[in-house]
Design an enzyme around this catalytic site. Structure first.
Site, PDB file in Angstrom:
ATOM      1  N   ASP A  52       0.824  -1.206   0.000  1.00 31.92           N
ATOM      2  CA  ASP A  52       0.000   0.000   0.000  1.00 31.92           C
ATOM      3  C   ASP A  52       0.862   1.262   0.000  1.00 31.92           C
ATOM      4  O   ASP A  52       2.077   1.209   0.182  1.00 31.92           O
ATOM      5  CB  ASP A  52      -0.902   0.021   1.231  1.00 31.92           C
ATOM      6  CG  ASP A  52      -2.001  -1.023   1.177  1.00 31.92           C
ATOM      7  OD1 ASP A  52      -2.418  -1.388   0.064  1.00 31.92           O
ATOM      8  OD2 ASP A  52      -2.438  -1.476   2.259  1.00 31.92           O
ATOM      9  N   TYR A 111       6.665 -10.197   6.616  1.00 31.98           N
ATOM     10  CA  TYR A 111       6.584  -8.753   6.830  1.00 31.98           C
ATOM     11  C   TYR A 111       7.215  -8.396   8.171  1.00 31.98           C
ATOM     12  O   TYR A 111       7.057  -9.120   9.156  1.00 31.98           O
ATOM     13  CB  TYR A 111       5.128  -8.289   6.827  1.00 31.98           C
ATOM     14  CG  TYR A 111       4.510  -8.187   5.456  1.00 31.98           C
ATOM     15  CD1 TYR A 111       4.552  -6.992   4.741  1.00 31.98           C
ATOM     16  CD2 TYR A 111       3.868  -9.280   4.873  1.00 31.98           C
ATOM     17  CE1 TYR A 111       3.980  -6.887   3.488  1.00 31.98           C
ATOM     18  CE2 TYR A 111       3.301  -9.189   3.608  1.00 31.98           C
ATOM     19  CZ  TYR A 111       3.361  -7.988   2.926  1.00 31.98           C
ATOM     20  OH  TYR A 111       2.804  -7.894   1.678  1.00 31.98           O
TER      21      TYR A 111
END
EC number: 5.4.99.12
Length: 250
Positions: A52, A111
């Protein structure tokens, strides 16, 4: 024809996410512009993760097919880095099978989320850490994280709507204090929903401050209702750290 997979690092601060958008500066758009300058033609790409706006990457993988057969992986790496801006860098390139897709071939995505746990902000780290000036109990956070391990319906942790299944598998969550004031939350899984990692971090930090009991995590997960969850963690602390494949080492 050769197919390449590039392992790419980027500072997401000045990108409107990974995926191409009209009239927006995106990672995919800038990468394809560099490829076009090298090939004198448009070259489509395929990425392992659609980060994002504001999210960074250390191990994004971008695949593309080239008709420049004379170029070795090293030559292609050098050519790309010569044509990319200073907030994207190709760390390495591998030659891969012609049908390789990083999105579907990925075995695991890892992540990292970085938190600066200090009373005062550090302006030199503000683009890469979530400044969180409150005391947190990492053991409470670890207790809560155990409810998220395994295969579950993560509807409560999804932002927005799409046609993809909400069933996802998290293989591991580690919560570490790297230094006195730096917290790392490492989330490993096969694939993730939109903002899923940031929503997980937002919940864990609320648990860490005592605002939510660890066992409440199970209720939130089973509710399949995004409104039961605290606010999402901000984008700038998140890094797509690594994508794991059978075909090569990233």
């Amino acid at each position: 024809m050769k197919r390449f997979a590039a392992v790419v690092v980027y500072d997401g601060s000045n990108f409107f996410g990974y995926q191409i958008q009209p009239n927006k500066r995106t990672v995919q758009g800038v990468f394809e512009e560099a490829l076009e300058r090298i090939h004198k033609a448009k070259i489509p790409t395929d990425g392992a993760g659609r980060t994002d706006t504001g999210v960074h990457a250390y191990g994004q993988v971008i695949a593309f097919t080239s008709n420049l057969d004379r170029l070795t992986p090293k030559h292609m790496k050098d050519a790309l880095n010569a044509n990319l801006p200073d907030d994207i860098y190709v760390r390495r390139i591998h030659e891969v099978p012609s049908n390789f897709s990083p999105r579907f071939a990925a075995k695991k995505r890892i992540y990292h989320y970085y938190i600066l746990n200090t009373k005062e902000p550090d302006l030199f780290r503000r683009k890469y850490f979530w400044w969180f000036p409150y005391e947190v109990d990492l053991n409470r956070m670890r207790q809560a994280s155990r409810y998220l391990i395994g295969e579950h319906d993560f509807t409560s942790f999804r932002t927005g709507h799409d046609d993809r299944s909400t069933i996802r598998t998290i293989t591991g969550i580690r919560i570490l204090r790297l230094q006195k004031n730096i917290i790392l939350i490492r989330v490993e899984g096969i694939s993730f929903l939109r903002r899923m990692v940031r929503n997980i971090v937002g919940l864990l930090m609320r648990v860490g401050t005592g605002g939510i009991e660890p066992k409440k995590t199970k209720e939130i997960l089973e509710a399949r209702d995004r409104s039961k969850l605290p606010s999402s963690a901000p984008a700038h602390g998140l890094v797509l750290h690594k994508v794991i494949f059978d075909e090569f080492e990233t």
